[in-house]
Design an enzyme around this catalytic site. Structure first.
Site, PDB file in Angstrom:
ATOM      1  N   ASP A  34       1.175  -1.110  -0.116  1.00  0.00           N
ATOM      2  CA  ASP A  34      -0.035   0.103  -0.634  1.00  0.00           C
ATOM      3  C   ASP A  34       0.726   1.388   0.465  1.00  0.00           C
ATOM      4  OD1 ASP A  34      -2.316   1.746   0.314  1.00  0.00           O
ATOM      5  OD2 ASP A  34      -2.132   2.286   1.615  1.00  0.00           O
ATOM      6  N   ASP A  66      -8.411   4.332   5.686  1.00  0.00           N
ATOM      7  CA  ASP A  66      -7.135   4.933   5.817  1.00  0.00           C
ATOM      8  C   ASP A  66      -6.487   5.959   5.895  1.00  0.00           C
ATOM      9  OD1 ASP A  66      -4.487   4.827   3.769  1.00  0.00           O
ATOM     10  OD2 ASP A  66      -6.091   5.936   2.213  1.00  0.00           O
ATOM     11  N   HIS A  91      -9.582   1.430  -0.910  1.00  0.00           N
ATOM     12  CA  HIS A  91      -9.755   2.528  -1.091  1.00  0.00           C
ATOM     13  C   HIS A  91     -10.389   2.396  -2.623  1.00  0.00           C
ATOM     14  CE1 HIS A  91      -5.767   2.624  -2.477  1.00  0.00           C
ATOM     15  NE2 HIS A  91      -5.064   3.006  -1.474  1.00  0.00           N
ATOM     16  N   HIS A 127      -3.321  -2.366  -3.148  1.00  0.00           N
ATOM     17  CA  HIS A 127      -3.387  -0.722  -3.805  1.00  0.00           C
ATOM     18  C   HIS A 127      -3.429  -0.501  -5.925  1.00  0.00           C
ATOM     19  CE1 HIS A 127      -1.185   3.572  -3.524  1.00  0.00           C
ATOM     20  NE2 HIS A 127      -1.394   3.346  -4.073  1.00  0.00           N
TER      21      HIS A 127
HETATM   22 ZN   LIG Z   1      -3.203   3.257  -0.864  1.00  0.00          ZN
END
Ligand SMILES: [Zn+2]
Length: 404
Positions: free
Chosen positions: A152, A305, A232, A179
């Protein structure tokens, strides 16, 4: 020791439970949920008018320790977590040094134990130094206490290496968190490509870049038969691909963050660095698609996040400012807004913020079944408060929600 939570509205989607009841906890385990329990030896906590649910689990936070303790430490980060209603957090590995070896994993767990607040589940790197070149030692990391793998902050750009990671991770039952970003399209970008990039005169990050990356991950999950979790999600296009992949039976799960369903790119207008985040805040059409996906099950999880930065990284030109905002203390109130607007039920909120993260990470919690660990969140859904710097427990104050 026994604790009796008296008279709250108990919501546990894992048992289809939504009723006024008492919850009896004994030696850290759920013992019983019934109307009118009496236990003379128990400490009684009055929960009338409050919601009692399995402890919230945030499966995507940055605690910054080791290496950037001026932004956050494991102690201050877990203080913010419990203040926000989270009994557990999973911390991403982009620390300094990164969590790509067992020594760092063990250090994080030791610091978490010393702090004694929320449970901390380390997520270790997929590749050494998050460089995207060679895999870390998955077995050693798992043995040290890592619960998942992710690079990430960066994508694993080499599809062949990601395939290998998925095949290798299957042997250790370690979920992979992606990610999803196509760097060839996003590199050098600061805001959403479209309204924000035009208005601010900055290079944009196109929504299609996220969608391309998510599509690749879905195809790799199909190819390897290994589950993949998408971090995310911020775009309508990304949501569409996840919806199609799920319909085909591909083992994909996904999360979004409160800022993607609460804000649009307009929050960056005026070069507001607290609204600079990666992936960037998107258009109103994206925001609406994210909300719909939370309601219809396409998105499985709300994760924050949480990304603390000091004024050093935020009080500067927009191009130089770091990406990210803190979220642990504002996530539940923002999610409750969706309940108030009747987009999701309270029970669905608990699924998104407790049951599903527990399932995906295969960690304790997310259920009140007898014998389960007694991780409990109690909150007042009607309580009003104003987000100001003094009210926040996080060491950093970088949130676009100040004053809300
Ligand atoms: Zn990320």
């Amino acid at each position: 020791m026994k604790i009796l939570l008296k008279g709250g509205r108990v919501i546990d989607p894992s048992q289809n439970l939504d009723q006024i009841a008492d919850v009896l906890i004994s030696d850290g385990k759920i013992e019983a949920i019934l109307p009118n329990i009496s236990a003379e030896d128990a400490r009684v906590i009055d929960c009338q008018g409050l919601i009692v649910c399995p402890g919230l689990i945030d499966m995507h936070v940055h605690l910054r320790e080791p290496g950037e303790e001026w932004k956050e430490t494991i102690e201050t980060g877990t203080k913010a977590a419990v203040a926000g209603g989270f009994t557990a957090v999973a911390c991403m590995p982009n620390t300094k040094p990164p969590n790509d070896n067992a020594e760092v994993t063990r250090f994080i767990l030791k610091k978490a134990e010393e702090a004694g607040l929320a449970r901390v589940y380390p997520v270790a790197c997929i590749t050494r130094g998050q460089k995207g070149e060679s895999l870390t030692e998955f077995g050693e990391l798992k043995e040290a206490g890592a619960v998942a793998l992710s690079d990430d902050g960066y994508p694993v750009s080499d599809a062949g290496l990601m395939r290998l990671a998925l095949e290798y991770a299957k042997n250790f039952d370690l979920p992979i968190i992606s990610h999803s970003e196509e760097l060839a399209l996003s590199k050098g970008g600061h805001v959403n490509e479209g309204l924000a990039s035009a208005k601010l005169g900055l290079k944009g990050i196109p929504a299609e870049g996220e969608a391309i990356a998510i599509f690749r991950e879905a195809m790799l999950a199909k190819l390897t038969g290994t589950p993949i979790h998408i971090a995310h999600v911020s775009t309508k296009e990304g949501v569409e691909i996840i919806r199609r992949a799920k319909a085909e039976g591909i083992p994909v799960t996904a999360e979004t963050a409160p800022h993607y369903f609460s804000l649009t790119e307009e929050a960056t207008f005026g070069y507001q660095t607290n609204a600079k985040v990666n992936p960037p805040l998107r258009s109103e059409a994206d925001r609406e698609a994210i909300i719909k996906a939370l309601a219809d099950g396409t998105l499985d999880v709300i994760a924050t996040d949480h990304a603390p930065h000091s004024p050093l990284e935020k009080l500067c030109e927009f191009e130089k400012a770091a990406c990210g905002l803190i979220g642990l203390e504002t996530a539940l109130p923002l999610a409750l807004r969706l309940v108030r607007e009747k987009v999701i039920s309270l029970s669905r909120l608990v699924e998104l913020m407790s049951c599903n993260p527990a399932k995906i990470l295969a960690v304790p919690g997310g259920s009140f079944k007898p014998g389960e660990v007694a991780d409990v969140t109690v909150f007042d859904p009607e309580k009003r408060w104003v987000v100001d710097e003094k009210a926040l427990h996080s060491k950093s104050k970088n949130t676009p929600f100040l004053g809300w």
